[in-house]
Design an enzyme around this catalytic site. Structure first.
Site, PDB file in Angstrom:
ATOM      1  N   GLU A   1       6.541  15.416 -23.215  1.00 42.16           N
ATOM      2  CA  GLU A   1       7.039  15.338 -24.585  1.00 42.16           C
ATOM      3  C   GLU A   1       8.313  16.164 -24.750  1.00 42.16           C
ATOM      4  OE1 GLU A   1       2.942  13.920 -24.698  1.00 42.16           O
ATOM      5  OE2 GLU A   1       3.915  15.599 -23.700  1.00 42.16           O
TER       6      GLU A   1
ATOM      7  N   ASP B   1      25.693   9.046 -28.442  1.00 48.29           N
ATOM      8  CA  ASP B   1      25.983   7.935 -29.346  1.00 48.29           C
ATOM      9  C   ASP B   1      26.948   8.346 -30.454  1.00 48.29           C
ATOM     10  OD1 ASP B   1      25.420   5.221 -30.451  1.00 48.29           O
ATOM     11  OD2 ASP B   1      24.557   6.392 -32.098  1.00 48.29           O
TER      12      ASP B   1
ATOM     13  N   CYS C   1       0.987   8.400 -21.200  1.00 49.61           N
ATOM     14  CA  CYS C   1       0.935   9.641 -21.973  1.00 49.61           C
ATOM     15  C   CYS C   1      -0.120   9.538 -23.066  1.00 49.61           C
ATOM     16  CB  CYS C   1       2.291   9.929 -22.612  1.00 49.61           C
ATOM     17  SG  CYS C   1       3.466  10.675 -21.490  1.00 49.61           S
ATOM     18  N   HIS C   2      -0.896  10.613 -23.232  1.00 49.66           N
ATOM     19  CA  HIS C   2      -1.913  10.635 -24.268  1.00 49.66           C
ATOM     20  C   HIS C   2      -1.283  10.931 -25.634  1.00 49.66           C
ATOM     21  CE1 HIS C   2      -4.257  11.427 -20.608  1.00 49.66           C
ATOM     22  NE2 HIS C   2      -5.280  10.916 -21.260  1.00 49.66           N
TER      23      HIS C   2
END
Length: 303
Positions: free
Chosen positions: A99, A113, A63-64
């Protein structure tokens, strides 16, 4: 990473989804009433998602790194399901769908969590891309598949056989990628009369696109703009500005090019640099978006 240096920036948007399924309605009530022992689940998970989306290129090696210019996180409840909708926007050369999906995943994992002390049956489901927008593919003109083009190389040295043409061939390659038919490819010397004669013939024949390469510099023999400007019906400054801005980002001398764009009747005329890189980068800067002009030139609106 994939080379994206040839791409231009556009507005990119992606919307991703993740679903967190809890096992009891008591868990849903605890989230809504903010009584989960670890804290406010929705607010903290949103914060985790904001941090996570910024770290996407640190975790996924291909990924950039890119500027995240907007992130939106929305929740909806349906029975035992909590749907996370994660939106990312940027103005950049590549998309943000990964993203957005990563951000949605981090939000879901943080909810897991925080909720696991009160619910042992939580599942994370349906992580997927909902929508993406941006990039050249969204602006590709699908109206006409019968566009024609003539490519004219203006060069004393090439026309005399002292040098091989590469710029014209690079232009032809790009046109063929855009499904534009090449009707003529010629090499002529840097003479105003020759340049003008060619474009008048092509315009009279109804050729859609005429592209000149060469003669746009500052030497005494660079006369392509001087030949074309007096016979253009209208100039199109936006095309010229885009070509120079794109080139200037890649090398400091692009500002010296005198590329021009305009119309003669319904024929679009472009004059591009004569160097191979200059011609190729100019084509990359404006194609295929420039083909949208033929909707307007032919009197067809696309709303």
């Amino acid at each position: 990473m994939v080379d994206i240096t040839h791409k231009g920036t556009t507005l990119r948007t992606a919307v991703a989804q993740a679903v967190v399924k809890v096992s009891t309605l008591e868990t849903i009530t605890a989230i809504k009433n903010d009584t989960v022992p670890k804290g406010n689940v929705l607010a903290m998970s949103k914060a985790a998602g904001l941090l996570g989306v910024k770290r996407t290129p640190d975790i996924l090696p291909d990924c950039h790194p890119l500027p995240i210019e907007y992130t939106g996180i929305a929740y909806s409840f349906d029975g035992l399901n909590i749907t996370i909708e994660f939106t990312v926007k940027t103005i950049y050369k590549t998309g943000v769908e990964v993203e957005a999906m990563h951000g949605a995943s981090v939000v879901a994992l943080n909810m897991y969590d925080m909720l696991k002390p009160i619910d042992k049956g939580i599942e994370i489901q349906a992580i997927k891309l909902i929508h993406k927008k941006g990039g050249k593919s969204d602006f590709k003109d699908n109206f006409r598949k019968d566009l024609t083009a003539a490519v004219v190389v203006c060069s004393d040295t090439i026309s005399a056989g002292h040098k091989e043409d590469k710029a014209g061939k690079a232009i032809i390659s790009k046109l063929e990628d855009c499904n534009v038919k090449i009707t003529e490819y010629v090499i002529i010397p840097d003479e105003i009369e020759d340049i003008q004669q060619k474009v008048k013939i092509y315009a009279d024949q109804g050729t859609d696109l005429v592209i000149y390469t060469g003669g746009t510099g500052l030497s005494g023999r660079d006369v392509t703009p001087e030949a074309l400007l007096p016979i253009l019906d209208r100039r199109i400054p936006g095309i010229e500005e885009t070509i120079r801005a794109y080139g200037q980002e890649r090398m400091p001398f692009a500002m010296l090019s005198r590329s021009i764009a305009g119309t003669i009747n319904n024929t679009l005329v472009l004059a591009l640099p004569g160097s191979t890189n200059g011609a190729k980068e100019s084509m990359d800067a404006i194609f295929p978006a420039v083909l949208h002009s033929f909707r307007i030139l032919k009197g067809v609106r696309h709303d």
